[in-house]
Enzyme design. Structure first.
Site, PDB file in Angstrom:
ATOM      1  N   ASP A 191      40.525  16.064  60.279  1.00 37.25           N
ATOM      2  CA  ASP A 191      41.585  16.960  60.379  1.00 37.25           C
ATOM      3  C   ASP A 191      41.425  18.164  59.735  1.00 37.25           C
ATOM      4  OD1 ASP A 191      43.027  14.846  61.654  1.00 37.25           O
ATOM      5  OD2 ASP A 191      43.193  13.986  59.913  1.00 37.25           O
ATOM      6  N   HIS A 196      47.074  10.677  58.537  1.00 36.83           N
ATOM      7  CA  HIS A 196      46.337  10.945  59.673  1.00 36.83           C
ATOM      8  C   HIS A 196      46.868  10.759  60.956  1.00 36.83           C
ATOM      9  CE1 HIS A 196      42.609  11.573  61.942  1.00 36.83           C
ATOM     10  NE2 HIS A 196      42.417  10.278  62.129  1.00 36.83           N
TER      11      HIS A 196
END
Length: 331
Positions: A159, A187
Protein backbone atom coordinates in the site's frame (compact mmCIF):
# COMPACT_ATOMS: atom_id res chain seq x y z
CA UNK A 1 31.54 -14.41 4.60
CA UNK A 2 28.68 -14.30 7.13
CA UNK A 3 26.71 -17.33 8.26
CA UNK A 4 23.61 -17.89 6.12
CA UNK A 5 20.33 -16.24 7.10
CA UNK A 6 17.64 -18.92 7.07
CA UNK A 7 14.41 -17.75 5.45
CA UNK A 8 11.20 -19.77 5.37
CA UNK A 9 8.61 -18.95 2.72
CA UNK A 10 5.15 -20.46 2.83
CA UNK A 11 3.09 -20.85 -0.32
CA UNK A 12 6.40 -20.95 -2.14
CA UNK A 13 4.91 -22.54 -5.25
CA UNK A 14 2.40 -19.75 -5.81
CA UNK A 15 2.81 -16.66 -7.95
CA UNK A 16 4.04 -14.44 -5.12
CA UNK A 17 6.39 -17.14 -3.85
CA UNK A 18 7.80 -17.69 -7.33
CA UNK A 19 8.42 -13.96 -7.75
CA UNK A 20 10.00 -13.79 -4.30
CA UNK A 21 12.41 -16.66 -3.88
CA UNK A 22 14.66 -16.01 -6.86
CA UNK A 23 15.25 -12.44 -5.70
CA UNK A 24 16.11 -13.66 -2.20
CA UNK A 25 18.47 -16.30 -3.58
CA UNK A 26 20.22 -13.79 -5.87
CA UNK A 27 21.10 -11.43 -3.01
CA UNK A 28 18.29 -9.00 -3.73
CA UNK A 29 17.12 -9.03 -0.10
CA UNK A 30 20.17 -8.91 2.15
CA UNK A 31 22.83 -7.86 -0.33
CA UNK A 32 25.71 -9.35 -2.32
CA UNK A 33 27.75 -10.49 0.67
CA UNK A 34 25.08 -12.29 2.71
CA UNK A 35 24.47 -16.02 2.11
CA UNK A 36 20.94 -17.34 2.54
CA UNK A 37 19.27 -20.68 3.15
CA UNK A 38 15.73 -21.23 1.89
CA UNK A 39 13.02 -23.40 3.40
CA UNK A 40 10.03 -23.58 1.07
CA UNK A 41 6.66 -24.75 2.38
CA UNK A 42 3.81 -25.95 0.17
CA UNK A 43 0.75 -28.14 0.41
CA UNK A 44 1.44 -31.74 -0.61
CA UNK A 45 -0.26 -31.62 -4.06
CA UNK A 46 1.91 -28.64 -5.04
CA UNK A 47 5.26 -30.25 -4.18
CA UNK A 48 5.89 -31.69 -7.69
CA UNK A 49 5.59 -28.23 -9.19
CA UNK A 50 7.74 -26.76 -6.42
CA UNK A 51 10.40 -29.36 -7.18
CA UNK A 52 10.54 -27.87 -10.65
CA UNK A 53 11.26 -24.51 -9.04
CA UNK A 54 14.09 -26.15 -7.10
CA UNK A 55 15.52 -27.32 -10.41
CA UNK A 56 15.41 -23.74 -11.65
CA UNK A 57 17.15 -22.51 -8.52
CA UNK A 58 19.91 -25.05 -9.18
CA UNK A 59 20.14 -23.91 -12.77
CA UNK A 60 20.55 -20.29 -11.70
CA UNK A 61 23.71 -21.24 -9.77
CA UNK A 62 23.27 -18.47 -7.22
CA UNK A 63 26.54 -18.18 -5.26
CA UNK A 64 24.73 -16.87 -2.16
CA UNK A 65 22.20 -19.70 -1.96
CA UNK A 66 23.79 -22.19 0.42
CA UNK A 67 20.95 -24.70 0.57
CA UNK A 68 17.26 -25.05 -0.12
CA UNK A 69 14.63 -27.49 1.15
CA UNK A 70 11.08 -27.94 -0.13
CA UNK A 71 8.61 -29.54 2.26
CA UNK A 72 4.96 -29.90 3.20
CA UNK A 73 5.80 -30.02 6.93
CA UNK A 74 5.56 -26.72 8.79
CA UNK A 75 8.02 -27.60 11.54
CA UNK A 76 10.59 -28.67 8.95
CA UNK A 77 10.13 -25.42 7.04
CA UNK A 78 10.37 -23.25 10.14
CA UNK A 79 13.20 -25.14 11.83
CA UNK A 80 15.83 -22.59 12.92
CA UNK A 81 14.32 -19.85 10.75
CA UNK A 82 15.57 -16.29 11.17
CA UNK A 83 12.75 -14.91 9.03
CA UNK A 84 9.40 -16.51 8.23
CA UNK A 85 7.47 -14.96 5.35
CA UNK A 86 3.87 -16.18 5.45
CA UNK A 87 2.73 -15.94 1.85
CA UNK A 88 0.59 -19.06 1.58
CA UNK A 89 -3.14 -18.69 1.89
CA UNK A 90 -6.29 -18.68 -0.14
CA UNK A 91 -6.07 -15.63 -2.44
CA UNK A 92 -8.95 -13.24 -2.65
CA UNK A 93 -11.00 -13.70 -5.81
CA UNK A 94 -13.24 -11.19 -7.49
CA UNK A 95 -16.55 -10.99 -5.64
CA UNK A 96 -15.24 -12.76 -2.53
CA UNK A 97 -16.20 -11.10 0.74
CA UNK A 98 -13.55 -10.20 3.28
CA UNK A 99 -15.42 -12.17 5.94
CA UNK A 100 -15.25 -15.30 3.79
CA UNK A 101 -11.53 -14.80 3.26
CA UNK A 102 -10.91 -14.37 6.99
CA UNK A 103 -12.70 -17.59 7.86
CA UNK A 104 -11.01 -19.52 5.04
CA UNK A 105 -7.47 -18.43 5.89
CA UNK A 106 -7.65 -18.21 9.68
CA UNK A 107 -7.13 -21.91 10.48
CA UNK A 108 -3.99 -22.00 8.34
CA UNK A 109 -2.34 -19.47 10.61
CA UNK A 110 -3.32 -21.29 13.77
CA UNK A 111 -1.13 -24.21 12.75
CA UNK A 112 1.65 -22.06 11.40
CA UNK A 113 1.81 -20.02 14.60
CA UNK A 114 2.18 -23.20 16.63
CA UNK A 115 4.93 -24.44 14.30
CA UNK A 116 6.81 -21.14 14.53
CA UNK A 117 6.59 -21.34 18.30
CA UNK A 118 7.92 -24.89 18.28
CA UNK A 119 10.63 -24.81 15.65
CA UNK A 120 11.79 -21.32 14.61
CA UNK A 121 15.11 -19.79 15.58
CA UNK A 122 15.53 -17.87 18.84
CA UNK A 123 15.50 -14.47 17.10
CA UNK A 124 12.90 -15.25 14.43
CA UNK A 125 10.92 -12.43 12.87
CA UNK A 126 7.69 -13.01 10.98
CA UNK A 127 6.11 -11.11 8.08
CA UNK A 128 2.55 -11.98 7.11
CA UNK A 129 1.71 -11.34 3.47
CA UNK A 130 -1.36 -13.55 2.96
CA UNK A 131 -4.60 -11.63 3.35
CA UNK A 132 -6.20 -10.48 5.50
CA UNK A 133 -2.64 -10.03 6.68
CA UNK A 134 -3.24 -8.03 9.87
CA UNK A 135 -5.69 -10.56 11.27
CA UNK A 136 -3.73 -13.56 9.97
CA UNK A 137 -0.69 -12.19 11.81
CA UNK A 138 -2.82 -11.74 14.93
CA UNK A 139 -3.95 -15.37 14.75
CA UNK A 140 -0.45 -16.76 14.17
CA UNK A 141 1.05 -14.62 16.92
CA UNK A 142 -1.58 -15.77 19.40
CA UNK A 143 -0.28 -19.34 19.03
CA UNK A 144 3.40 -18.44 19.35
CA UNK A 145 3.89 -17.14 22.89
CA UNK A 146 7.67 -17.69 22.72
CA UNK A 147 8.06 -15.06 19.99
CA UNK A 148 8.03 -11.49 21.34
CA UNK A 149 5.34 -9.12 20.09
CA UNK A 150 7.82 -6.79 18.39
CA UNK A 151 8.93 -9.52 15.98
CA UNK A 152 5.59 -9.73 14.14
CA UNK A 153 4.80 -7.69 11.04
CA UNK A 154 1.83 -7.52 8.67
CA UNK A 155 2.57 -6.22 5.19
CA UNK A 156 1.22 -2.78 4.35
CA UNK A 157 4.30 -1.90 2.33
CA UNK A 158 2.51 -2.72 -0.91
CA UNK A 159 0.00 0.00 0.00
CA UNK A 160 2.84 2.40 0.81
CA UNK A 161 4.51 1.67 -2.52
CA UNK A 162 1.21 2.13 -4.36
CA UNK A 163 0.61 5.42 -2.59
CA UNK A 164 4.13 6.69 -3.31
CA UNK A 165 3.74 5.84 -6.99
CA UNK A 166 0.40 7.68 -7.23
CA UNK A 167 1.82 10.82 -5.59
CA UNK A 168 4.93 10.73 -7.77
CA UNK A 169 2.90 10.37 -10.96
CA UNK A 170 0.61 13.23 -9.99
CA UNK A 171 3.56 15.45 -9.06
CA UNK A 172 5.57 14.49 -12.15
CA UNK A 173 8.61 13.39 -10.13
CA UNK A 174 10.52 10.19 -9.49
CA UNK A 175 9.06 7.96 -6.81
CA UNK A 176 12.23 8.35 -4.76
CA UNK A 177 11.22 11.95 -4.10
CA UNK A 178 8.28 10.78 -1.97
CA UNK A 179 9.18 10.31 1.70
CA UNK A 180 7.53 10.15 5.12
CA UNK A 181 4.48 8.42 3.68
CA UNK A 182 2.44 6.37 6.14
CA UNK A 183 -0.20 3.71 5.71
CA UNK A 184 -2.30 3.68 8.84
CA UNK A 185 -4.46 0.78 9.93
CA UNK A 186 -5.61 -2.31 8.14
CA UNK A 187 -4.56 -3.68 4.76
CA UNK A 188 -8.10 -3.13 3.48
CA UNK A 189 -10.35 -0.45 2.07
CA UNK A 190 -10.30 1.30 5.47
CA UNK A 191 -6.56 1.97 5.39
CA UNK A 192 -5.49 5.60 5.42
CA UNK A 193 -2.63 6.59 3.09
CA UNK A 194 -1.47 9.70 4.93
CA UNK A 195 -0.60 12.30 2.30
CA UNK A 196 -0.89 15.13 4.84
CA UNK A 197 2.37 14.19 6.59
CA UNK A 198 4.15 13.06 3.41
CA UNK A 199 6.89 14.97 1.64
CA UNK A 200 7.68 15.30 -2.05
CA UNK A 201 11.19 16.54 -2.74
CA UNK A 202 11.41 17.58 0.90
CA UNK A 203 8.30 19.76 0.69
CA UNK A 204 4.83 18.98 2.06
CA UNK A 205 2.95 16.87 -0.47
CA UNK A 206 -0.07 19.13 -0.08
CA UNK A 207 1.95 22.11 -1.30
CA UNK A 208 3.46 20.26 -4.24
CA UNK A 209 0.08 18.79 -5.22
CA UNK A 210 -2.22 21.75 -4.56
CA UNK A 211 -5.37 19.81 -5.30
CA UNK A 212 -7.23 18.90 -2.09
CA UNK A 213 -10.12 17.31 -3.96
CA UNK A 214 -7.82 14.95 -5.88
CA UNK A 215 -5.92 14.02 -2.73
CA UNK A 216 -9.04 13.26 -0.69
CA UNK A 217 -11.45 11.94 -3.30
CA UNK A 218 -9.16 10.28 -5.85
CA UNK A 219 -5.82 9.47 -4.25
CA UNK A 220 -7.10 7.88 -1.02
CA UNK A 221 -9.67 5.53 -2.62
CA UNK A 222 -7.34 4.70 -5.53
CA UNK A 223 -4.70 3.42 -3.10
CA UNK A 224 -7.21 1.66 -0.86
CA UNK A 225 -8.92 -0.11 -3.76
CA UNK A 226 -5.83 -0.79 -5.87
CA UNK A 227 -5.83 -4.49 -5.03
CA UNK A 228 -9.36 -4.91 -6.33
CA UNK A 229 -8.45 -2.99 -9.49
CA UNK A 230 -5.50 -5.31 -10.12
CA UNK A 231 -7.70 -8.38 -9.63
CA UNK A 232 -10.23 -7.01 -12.11
CA UNK A 233 -7.52 -6.19 -14.66
CA UNK A 234 -5.44 -9.37 -14.52
CA UNK A 235 -7.92 -11.86 -13.07
CA UNK A 236 -5.66 -12.61 -10.12
CA UNK A 237 -4.24 -10.89 -7.05
CA UNK A 238 -1.08 -8.80 -7.18
CA UNK A 239 1.96 -11.07 -7.39
CA UNK A 240 5.18 -9.38 -8.52
CA UNK A 241 4.35 -6.14 -6.71
CA UNK A 242 3.41 -8.07 -3.56
CA UNK A 243 6.68 -10.00 -3.67
CA UNK A 244 8.57 -6.75 -4.15
CA UNK A 245 6.79 -5.21 -1.17
CA UNK A 246 7.61 -8.26 0.97
CA UNK A 247 11.29 -7.76 0.19
CA UNK A 248 10.98 -4.05 0.99
CA UNK A 249 9.30 -4.90 4.30
CA UNK A 250 11.98 -7.34 5.44
CA UNK A 251 14.75 -5.03 4.27
CA UNK A 252 13.26 -2.04 6.12
CA UNK A 253 13.07 -4.07 9.32
CA UNK A 254 16.60 -5.44 8.88
CA UNK A 255 18.58 -2.28 8.18
CA UNK A 256 18.69 1.19 9.79
CA UNK A 257 16.12 3.59 8.40
CA UNK A 258 17.38 6.42 6.23
CA UNK A 259 17.43 9.70 8.12
CA UNK A 260 14.31 11.76 7.55
CA UNK A 261 12.16 8.88 6.39
CA UNK A 262 10.13 5.96 7.75
CA UNK A 263 8.32 2.85 6.58
CA UNK A 264 4.90 1.31 7.17
CA UNK A 265 4.05 -2.10 8.57
CA UNK A 266 1.39 -3.63 10.73
CA UNK A 267 2.79 -4.19 14.22
CA UNK A 268 1.31 -4.90 17.64
CA UNK A 269 -0.14 -1.62 18.87
CA UNK A 270 1.18 -0.24 22.14
CA UNK A 271 -1.64 2.31 22.33
CA UNK A 272 0.12 4.98 20.27
CA UNK A 273 -2.20 7.44 18.52
CA UNK A 274 -5.10 6.08 20.55
CA UNK A 275 -5.12 2.73 18.75
CA UNK A 276 -6.23 -0.08 21.08
CA UNK A 277 -3.28 -2.04 22.41
CA UNK A 278 -2.85 -5.52 20.99
CA UNK A 279 -4.28 -4.89 17.53
CA UNK A 280 -1.90 -5.46 14.64
CA UNK A 281 -2.17 -2.01 13.10
CA UNK A 282 -0.04 -0.24 10.52
CA UNK A 283 2.02 2.67 11.85
CA UNK A 284 4.97 4.77 10.64
CA UNK A 285 8.12 3.00 11.86
CA UNK A 286 11.84 3.61 12.04
CA UNK A 287 14.75 1.37 12.98
CA UNK A 288 18.10 2.60 14.24
CA UNK A 289 19.88 -0.76 14.20
CA UNK A 290 17.93 -3.11 11.90
CA UNK A 291 16.96 -5.21 14.92
CA UNK A 292 14.36 -3.16 16.76
CA UNK A 293 11.86 -0.54 15.64
CA UNK A 294 9.95 2.41 17.05
CA UNK A 295 6.66 4.06 16.12
CA UNK A 296 7.14 7.62 14.88
CA UNK A 297 5.45 9.80 17.46
CA UNK A 298 3.67 13.17 17.53
CA UNK A 299 2.58 13.38 13.92
CA UNK A 300 -0.29 15.84 13.50
CA UNK A 301 -3.63 14.06 13.07
CA UNK A 302 -6.57 16.28 12.09
CA UNK A 303 -10.23 15.42 12.58
CA UNK A 304 -10.58 13.75 9.17
CA UNK A 305 -7.47 11.63 9.70
CA UNK A 306 -8.62 10.76 13.23
CA UNK A 307 -11.90 9.43 11.88
CA UNK A 308 -10.06 7.33 9.30
CA UNK A 309 -7.61 5.91 11.84
CA UNK A 310 -10.47 5.00 14.16
CA UNK A 311 -12.52 3.40 11.38
CA UNK A 312 -9.64 1.10 10.49
CA UNK A 313 -9.11 0.23 14.15
CA UNK A 314 -12.81 -0.60 14.47
CA UNK A 315 -12.59 -2.89 11.45
CA UNK A 316 -9.62 -4.70 12.98
CA UNK A 317 -11.48 -5.10 16.26
CA UNK A 318 -14.42 -6.59 14.35
CA UNK A 319 -12.09 -8.98 12.52
CA UNK A 320 -10.52 -10.02 15.80
CA UNK A 321 -13.96 -10.71 17.23
CA UNK A 322 -14.87 -12.76 14.13
CA UNK A 323 -11.93 -15.12 14.71
CA UNK A 324 -12.09 -15.22 18.50
CA UNK A 325 -12.48 -18.99 18.38
CA UNK A 326 -9.19 -19.29 16.46
CA UNK A 327 -7.05 -17.23 18.86
CA UNK A 328 -4.51 -18.87 21.13
CA UNK A 329 -3.07 -18.14 24.55
CA UNK A 330 -0.94 -15.17 23.48
CA UNK A 331 -3.91 -13.20 22.08
Amino acid sequence: MSAPIRIAVTGAGGQIGYALIFRIASGGLFGPDQPVSLRLLEITPALPSLNGTLMELDDCAFPLLKDVVATDQTTTAFDGADWVILVGGLPRKEGMSRADLIRANGPIFTGQGKAINEAAGPDVRVLTVANPCNTNALIARSHAPKVPAERWFAMTRLDQNRAAAQLAIKAGVGVGEVTQLTIWGNHSDTQYPDYKNALIGGKPATSVINDPTWLSDTFVPTVAKRGSAVIKARGASSAASAANAALDSVRSASFPTKSGDWFSAGVVSDGSYGIPAGLIYSFPLTSTDGKSWSIVQNLPIDDDARARLDASAKELQDERDAVKDLLGPAA
